[in-house]
Write a protein that holds these residues in place. Sequence first.
Motif, PDB file in Angstrom:
ATOM      1  N   THR A  59      -2.297   8.240   0.813  1.00 26.91           N
ATOM      2  CA  THR A  59      -3.420   8.264  -0.134  1.00 26.91           C
ATOM      3  C   THR A  59      -4.400   9.376   0.247  1.00 26.91           C
ATOM      4  OG1 THR A  59      -3.177   5.881  -0.418  1.00 26.91           O
ATOM      5  CG2 THR A  59      -5.219   6.853  -1.218  1.00 26.91           C
ATOM      6  N   GLU A  91       1.376   4.256  -4.224  1.00 27.56           N
ATOM      7  CA  GLU A  91       1.890   2.885  -4.194  1.00 27.56           C
ATOM      8  C   GLU A  91       3.179   2.753  -4.999  1.00 27.56           C
ATOM      9  OE1 GLU A  91      -1.290   3.432  -3.715  1.00 27.56           O
ATOM     10  OE2 GLU A  91      -1.816   2.028  -2.124  1.00 27.56           O
ATOM     11  N   PHE A 116      -3.875  -1.971  -5.204  1.00 26.85           N
ATOM     12  CA  PHE A 116      -5.101  -1.157  -5.379  1.00 26.85           C
ATOM     13  C   PHE A 116      -5.228  -0.501  -6.744  1.00 26.85           C
ATOM     14  CE2 PHE A 116      -4.700   3.522  -4.532  1.00 26.85           C
ATOM     15  CZ  PHE A 116      -6.015   3.986  -4.365  1.00 26.85           C
ATOM     16  N   SER A 118       0.859  -1.189   0.000  1.00 25.35           N
ATOM     17  CA  SER A 118       0.000   0.000   0.000  1.00 25.35           C
ATOM     18  C   SER A 118       0.890   1.232   0.000  1.00 25.35           C
ATOM     19  CB  SER A 118      -0.840   0.055   1.278  1.00 25.35           C
ATOM     20  OG  SER A 118      -1.784  -0.956   1.302  1.00 25.35           O
ATOM     21  N   ALA A 119       0.252   2.375  -0.142  1.00 24.85           N
ATOM     22  CA  ALA A 119       0.979   3.642  -0.062  1.00 24.85           C
ATOM     23  C   ALA A 119       1.429   3.885   1.377  1.00 24.85           C
ATOM     24  CB  ALA A 119       0.068   4.771  -0.528  1.00 24.85           C
ATOM     25  N   ARG A 143     -10.885   2.302  -2.028  1.00 25.88           N
ATOM     26  CA  ARG A 143     -10.055   2.469  -0.833  1.00 25.88           C
ATOM     27  C   ARG A 143      -9.856   1.135  -0.112  1.00 25.88           C
ATOM     28  NH1 ARG A 143      -8.915   7.395   0.961  1.00 25.88           N
ATOM     29  NH2 ARG A 143      -7.144   6.208   1.746  1.00 25.88           N
ATOM     30  N   GLY A 144      -8.637   0.893   0.307  1.00 22.68           N
ATOM     31  CA  GLY A 144      -8.336  -0.329   1.048  1.00 22.68           C
ATOM     32  C   GLY A 144      -8.179  -1.563   0.174  1.00 22.68           C
ATOM     33  N   ALA A 145      -8.167  -1.364  -1.156  1.00 20.93           N
ATOM     34  CA  ALA A 145      -8.238  -2.526  -2.047  1.00 20.93           C
ATOM     35  C   ALA A 145      -6.906  -3.210  -2.326  1.00 20.93           C
ATOM     36  CB  ALA A 145      -8.911  -2.135  -3.366  1.00 20.93           C
ATOM     37  N   SER A 146      -5.837  -2.780  -1.666  1.00 23.75           N
ATOM     38  CA  SER A 146      -4.579  -3.525  -1.835  1.00 23.75           C
ATOM     39  C   SER A 146      -4.750  -4.967  -1.364  1.00 23.75           C
ATOM     40  CB  SER A 146      -3.451  -2.873  -1.038  1.00 23.75           C
ATOM     41  OG  SER A 146      -3.119  -1.639  -1.607  1.00 23.75           O
TER      42      SER A 146
HETATM   43  N1  ASP Z   1      -3.521   3.114  -0.416  1.00 25.73           N
HETATM   44  C1  ASP Z   1      -4.876   2.738  -0.696  1.00 25.73           C
HETATM   45  C2  ASP Z   1      -5.809   3.306   0.355  1.00 25.73           C
HETATM   46  O1  ASP Z   1      -5.371   3.978   1.278  1.00 25.73           O
HETATM   47  C3  ASP Z   1      -5.053   1.280  -0.856  1.00 25.73           C
HETATM   48  C4  ASP Z   1      -4.803   0.456   0.382  1.00 25.73           C
HETATM   49  O2  ASP Z   1      -4.198   0.922   1.335  1.00 25.73           O
HETATM   50  O3  ASP Z   1      -5.223  -0.694   0.405  1.00 25.73           O
HETATM   51  O4  ASP Z   1      -6.987   3.111   0.274  1.00 25.73           O
END
Ligand code: ASP
Length: 422
Positions: free
Chosen positions: A47, A74, A136, A41-42, A151-154
């Motif tokens: 992000t 990322e 992501f 992830s970043a 969001r959160g899709a890593s």
């Molecule tokens: N960096 C992206 C986010 O903050 C993806 C991730 O963290 O999964 O949503």
Amino acid sequence: MGIVVQKYGGSSVADAVGIKRVAQRIVDTKKAGHDVCVVVSAMGDSTDELRDLAQQVSPLPPGRELDMLLTAGERISMALLAMAIANLGQQARSFTGSQAGVITDSAHGRAKIIDITPGRIESAIADGAIAIVAGFQGVSVDTKDITTLGRGASDTTAVALAAALGADVCEIYTDVDGIFTADPRIVASARQIPVISFEEMLEMCACGAKVLHLRCVEYARRYNVPIHVRSSFSQKTGTWVMDSSEVDLVEQAIISGVAHDRSEAKITVVGVPDRVGEAARIFEALAESGINIDMIVQNISAASTARTDISFTLPRDDGQAAMTTLARLNEQVGYEQLLYDDRIGKVSLVGAGMRTHPGVTARFFAALAAAGVNIEMISTSEIRISVIVDEDRIDTAVMATHAAFDLDSAEVEAVVYGGTGR
Ligand code: ASP
Ligand code: MG
């Protein structure tokens, strides 16, 4: 030994020290004899910071450009991680989502993975290198533009890659030791769950548990990829998420956990004429506006008025659009009033054991009553009971429910190692 896919979240790679620590861990895995593919992830909250920056130049940035911007987060972490690994004397190659073969549709900001063609990852691994993939993100099959998966899709990138590579396991590294019976930020005595089925985890995610991305669990269930959620800050065994046939029934608790969600709003359509087709009309209009509905409650109509009230919950972010859609519909429906309330929260009890154990609902509601929490709406599935309560009562409701089902641990198990919870 087979391929291991490891995913490191933003809090694990928040700074140079974190990146070096993660690099060491990856190198150790490689040295233990595994082929390793890493998804990152970043860094930290970057992000969110990129999003804030976009807001400062435009209140409504074009989706294509916003995705181009966000994927940069990322790219930074993947390149730094590859450098840190090289510095430890191992070969590492970083790849963008597009280079890794993550093919998506063209819905910017919420693209769906259509296919994965991980040829370059496979050749890097065949060359003895560690492959590092930006989470992501992907590339649209039609437009060839860069997309993000939400969001959160890593997490979802990692599980999808694990499935495509035929990996033995997808390890998801986060800032807590695993999945807990409740959010440790609310319930300090939350207990770590050793193993949980895909079905229960899906319910937990759908009910607001943020530890895993919902789509990643759907993916894992479809392709039967076991997920090991653990901390990058400790060496402890985390939580295994796997097929229910592999979950030991002896170890299986009746209740897996309590989830909560602060992201919903409630709309009540007051005084809807009690006629065939009105509910269909209302929900068709909302569906056409692309709005997902969660709970629905319809009262029995009062005989004297032949009218009824319909309440439903939906994501807060869609609240404005839903109100506009419904206001436009009133000429046809002729309801009396529209009420909007976003000071609500959802508290859910999840557990496969409730299928066969009577009295779970009674115990849940009694716990809420004893804590003085009023229930506004109720919905259930085979393995879940959810209630809507006042926003200010969410924490109380979660704690009371957790205690009522004897989920509290004697000692404090949950350590939150990092992250700002942003
Ligand atoms: N960096 C992206 C986010 O903050 C993806 C991730 O963290 O999964 O949503
Ligand atoms: Mg995450």
